[in-house]
Design an enzyme around this catalytic site. Structure first.
Site, PDB file in Angstrom:
ATOM      1  N   ASP A  15      41.573  45.025  32.375  1.00 42.83           N
ATOM      2  CA  ASP A  15      41.764  43.625  32.005  1.00 42.83           C
ATOM      3  C   ASP A  15      40.870  42.709  32.823  1.00 42.83           C
ATOM      4  O   ASP A  15      40.696  42.903  34.027  1.00 42.83           O
ATOM      5  CB  ASP A  15      43.229  43.229  32.239  1.00 42.83           C
ATOM      6  CG  ASP A  15      43.490  41.765  31.930  1.00 42.83           C
ATOM      7  OD1 ASP A  15      43.607  41.420  30.745  1.00 42.83           O
ATOM      8  OD2 ASP A  15      43.569  40.964  32.883  1.00 42.83           O
ATOM      9  N   TYR A  44      37.227  34.322  35.220  1.00 44.40           N
ATOM     10  CA  TYR A  44      37.207  34.924  36.547  1.00 44.40           C
ATOM     11  C   TYR A  44      35.800  34.788  37.131  1.00 44.40           C
ATOM     12  O   TYR A  44      34.872  35.510  36.746  1.00 44.40           O
ATOM     13  CB  TYR A  44      37.628  36.397  36.499  1.00 44.40           C
ATOM     14  CG  TYR A  44      39.054  36.626  36.055  1.00 44.40           C
ATOM     15  CD1 TYR A  44      39.980  35.571  35.999  1.00 44.40           C
ATOM     16  CD2 TYR A  44      39.509  37.888  35.674  1.00 44.40           C
ATOM     17  CE1 TYR A  44      41.292  35.777  35.593  1.00 44.40           C
ATOM     18  CE2 TYR A  44      40.812  38.113  35.278  1.00 44.40           C
ATOM     19  CZ  TYR A  44      41.698  37.048  35.227  1.00 44.40           C
ATOM     20  OH  TYR A  44      42.993  37.247  34.819  1.00 44.40           O
ATOM     21  N   GLN A  50      50.843  38.037  28.053  1.00 44.63           N
ATOM     22  CA  GLN A  50      50.524  38.423  29.430  1.00 44.63           C
ATOM     23  C   GLN A  50      51.100  37.377  30.388  1.00 44.63           C
ATOM     24  O   GLN A  50      50.454  36.384  30.696  1.00 44.63           O
ATOM     25  CB  GLN A  50      49.008  38.557  29.637  1.00 44.63           C
ATOM     26  CG  GLN A  50      48.674  39.134  31.010  1.00 44.63           C
ATOM     27  CD  GLN A  50      47.187  39.425  31.186  1.00 44.63           C
ATOM     28  OE1 GLN A  50      46.631  39.133  32.240  1.00 44.63           O
ATOM     29  NE2 GLN A  50      46.547  40.009  30.182  1.00 44.63           N
ATOM     30  N   PRO A  79      52.255  42.027  39.455  1.00 42.41           N
ATOM     31  CA  PRO A  79      53.531  42.720  39.685  1.00 42.41           C
ATOM     32  C   PRO A  79      53.812  42.961  41.164  1.00 42.41           C
ATOM     33  O   PRO A  79      54.963  43.181  41.545  1.00 42.41           O
ATOM     34  CB  PRO A  79      53.346  44.044  38.931  1.00 42.41           C
ATOM     35  CG  PRO A  79      51.871  44.272  38.946  1.00 42.41           C
ATOM     36  CD  PRO A  79      51.267  42.901  38.802  1.00 42.41           C
ATOM     37  N   LEU A  80      52.763  42.899  41.991  1.00 40.96           N
ATOM     38  CA  LEU A  80      52.936  43.068  43.443  1.00 40.96           C
ATOM     39  C   LEU A  80      52.838  41.742  44.177  1.00 40.96           C
ATOM     40  O   LEU A  80      52.657  41.706  45.392  1.00 40.96           O
ATOM     41  CB  LEU A  80      51.892  44.051  43.985  1.00 40.96           C
ATOM     42  CG  LEU A  80      51.969  45.471  43.415  1.00 40.96           C
ATOM     43  CD1 LEU A  80      50.902  46.369  44.021  1.00 40.96           C
ATOM     44  CD2 LEU A  80      53.352  46.075  43.626  1.00 40.96           C
ATOM     45  N   LYS A  97      52.195  44.492  53.475  1.00 44.12           N
ATOM     46  CA  LYS A  97      51.139  44.305  54.482  1.00 44.12           C
ATOM     47  C   LYS A  97      51.300  43.019  55.282  1.00 44.12           C
ATOM     48  O   LYS A  97      50.731  42.884  56.365  1.00 44.12           O
ATOM     49  CB  LYS A  97      49.766  44.332  53.815  1.00 44.12           C
ATOM     50  CG  LYS A  97      49.455  43.138  52.950  1.00 44.12           C
ATOM     51  CD  LYS A  97      48.025  43.163  52.403  1.00 44.12           C
ATOM     52  CE  LYS A  97      47.854  44.185  51.325  1.00 44.12           C
ATOM     53  NZ  LYS A  97      46.522  44.097  50.675  1.00 44.12           N
ATOM     54  N   THR A 144      40.822  47.026  45.412  1.00 46.71           N
ATOM     55  CA  THR A 144      39.451  47.049  45.917  1.00 46.71           C
ATOM     56  C   THR A 144      39.127  48.377  46.584  1.00 46.71           C
ATOM     57  O   THR A 144      37.983  48.612  46.954  1.00 46.71           O
ATOM     58  CB  THR A 144      39.233  45.918  46.940  1.00 46.71           C
ATOM     59  OG1 THR A 144      40.204  46.033  47.995  1.00 46.71           O
ATOM     60  CG2 THR A 144      39.383  44.550  46.270  1.00 46.71           C
ATOM     61  N   GLU A 173      47.983  55.325  45.050  1.00 46.60           N
ATOM     62  CA  GLU A 173      49.366  55.043  45.429  1.00 46.60           C
ATOM     63  C   GLU A 173      50.141  54.411  44.282  1.00 46.60           C
ATOM     64  O   GLU A 173      51.262  54.821  43.963  1.00 46.60           O
ATOM     65  CB  GLU A 173      49.391  54.098  46.639  1.00 46.60           C
ATOM     66  CG  GLU A 173      50.789  53.659  47.037  1.00 46.60           C
ATOM     67  CD  GLU A 173      50.766  52.638  48.166  1.00 46.60           C
ATOM     68  OE1 GLU A 173      51.768  51.919  48.308  1.00 46.60           O
ATOM     69  OE2 GLU A 173      49.756  52.563  48.897  1.00 46.60           O
ATOM     70  N   ASN A 174      49.538  53.432  43.627  1.00 45.28           N
ATOM     71  CA  ASN A 174      50.264  52.673  42.616  1.00 45.28           C
ATOM     72  C   ASN A 174      50.595  53.473  41.363  1.00 45.28           C
ATOM     73  O   ASN A 174      51.647  53.248  40.741  1.00 45.28           O
ATOM     74  CB  ASN A 174      49.460  51.427  42.231  1.00 45.28           C
ATOM     75  CG  ASN A 174      49.432  50.392  43.334  1.00 45.28           C
ATOM     76  OD1 ASN A 174      50.256  50.395  44.246  1.00 45.28           O
ATOM     77  ND2 ASN A 174      48.454  49.490  43.281  1.00 45.28           N
TER      78      ASN A 174
END
Length: 324
Positions: A49, A54, A177, A207-208, A216, A286, A293-294
Site C-alpha cells: 500500500d 506520501y 481504509q 495497527p501498531l 520501544k 524499515t 516478527e509481525n
C-alpha cells in the site's frame, strides 16, 4: 501467511500488508524498501500500500522501484488520491479532473499498467459523491484500476456512497481504509457494521499506533535516537501517543504479551485481526526483522480471557484524542 477476501470481492489479500507511509521515499532509503519488500514476499505478504501524497509521489516511486522485479500478477498494489499534489485549485480533492489526472500520474510513478485498489484518501465535502463514484467506475471500465475504496469515511458517508452506486448501477466500493488499533476504535461503533452490510472490507492502517505498540517507547524516558518519535520530520502524529498514561498501559500490555510468550506487536496485530470485518492490517517497516516478527501474528488466536484482560488494561486511559 494467511489470506482473506477483500470484503465481498474475490480478491485475496494477505492478512498483513506492507505500507509506505513515513517510511519509503521519506525516512528510509531505497535499499531498505528493496530489502523489506523482498522479505515480505518471502513470508507470503502479497499486499503493498502507498499513496500519491506520501512525500509528494516519492513513496509511490520507491514502492514501484522495489516491486519492479516481481511478476505483476503476484501482488496486490494500492494507492490513493485526495490530498494536494500541487498549488492549483484543482490539484486536490475528488473531482473527476483530479482523480483522472492523479491516476495517470500514479501509474507512471509506480511503473505499472493498473492499480489493484484505488482509495479515496479522505471524503471530499466540495465534490458531489456521484461525480467521484462515476470517475472511479470509468477508471475500472478502462482497466486502470481493478477495485475502488475509500479511507477514513464515516458510516453515513459509506452508506450514502453505496446507495448512489446501487441507484446508478455503478461498481460497488470494495474497501475502507481506516485507522484501527487498541487506542483508536471508533470504527467499532458503526463503520464496521455498515461496511460489512455493503460489502467493504477494512484495510486498517497504524495497527501498531505508529510503533508505540511495539513497546520501544518507555514511560519517563525520551525516545531513543533513530526512532520515529525522535525524528522531527515525521513525529507529528506519534507525539500525541507519548503520554505517561498511554505508555504505562503499553508497559502492562507488554507484560501480558510476555506472559503469552509473544511480542507486544504480535499481540496488537492479533487483536486487530480478530475482527471478521478486517481484511488486512498495514504495517510499516524499515528493517526486515520487523516484518519477520509481525507476520507471526496471523497464527495467534486471542481467547476471551485475554481479550477481557486487554479491555481492563485499556480502561486506564482517559480522554485520549490523538492527532491524525
Amino acid at each position: 501467511m494467511k489470506y482473506r477476501n477483500l470484503g465481498n470481492t474475490g480478491l485475496k489479500v494477505s492478512e498483513i500488508a506492507l505500507g509506505s507511509w513515513l517510511t519509503y521515499g521519506t525516512a528510509a532509503e531505497q535499499q531498505a524498501a528493496d530489502q523489506c519488500i523482498r522479505t515480505a514476499f518471502e513470508y507470503g505478504i502479497n499486499f503493498f500500500d502507498t499513496a500519491n501524497a506520501y512525500n509528494r509521489g516519492e513513496g509511490e516511486k520507491a514502492i514501484g522501484a522495489a516491486l519492479a522485479s516481481y511478476e505483476r500478477s503476484s501482488y496486490v498494489l494500492s494507492t490513493k488520491v485526495f490530498f494536494p499534489m500541487g498549488e492549483g485549485p484543482n490539484d486536490r480533492g475528488l473531482s473527476r479532473k483530479h482523480i483522472m489526472e492523479q491516476c495517470e500520474a500514479s501509474l507512471k510513478r509506480l511503473g505499472t499498467d493498473y492499480i489493484d485498489i484505488y482509495f479515496c484518501h479522505r471524503f471530499d465535502q466540495e465534490t458531489p459523491v456521484e461525480e467521484t463514484l462515476r470517475a472511479l467506475d470509468d477508471l475500472t471500465a478502462q482497466g486502470k484500476i481493478l477495485y475502488a475504496g475509500v479511507s477514513e469515511w464515516s458510516a453515513a458517508q459509506i452508506a450514502g456512497a453505496a446507495a448512489i452506486s446501487d441507484r446508478l448501477r455503478l461498481r460497488p466500493l470494495a474497501s475502507n481504509q481506516p485507522i484501527y488499533n487498541l487506542f483508536e476504535r471508533y470504527i467499532e461503533d458503526e463503520v464496521l457494521q455498515v461496511s460489512m452490510q455493503h460489502g467493504l472490507g477494512q484495510v486498517v492502517f497504524s495497527p501498531l499506533a505508529q510503533g508505540v505498540l511495539t513497546g520501544k517507547y518507555k514511560p519517563g524516558q525520551a525516545p531513543a535516537a533513530g526512532t520515529r518519535a525522535a525524528d522531527d520530520s515525521v513525529n507529528q502524529v506519534i507525539n500525541s501517543y507519548l503520554r505517561e498514561d498511554v505508555l504505562g498501559v503499553v508497559a502492562e500490555l507488554n507484560e501480558l504479551a510476555g506472559s503469552m510468550e509473544i511480542t507486544l506487536s504480535q499481540l496488537a496485530l492479533a487483536w486487530v485481526l480478530r475482527q471478521p470485518g478486517v481484511s488486512s492490517a498495514i504495517i510499516g517497516a524499515t528493517k526486515p526483522h520487523q516484518i519477520q516478527e509481525n507476520v507471526e501474528a496471523v497464527n495467534i488466536s486471542l481467547n476471551t480471557g485475554v481479550l477481557e484482560q486487554i479491555d481492563q488494561i485499556m480502561l486506564k486511559i482517559k480522554d485520549f484524542a490523538p492527532m491524525r
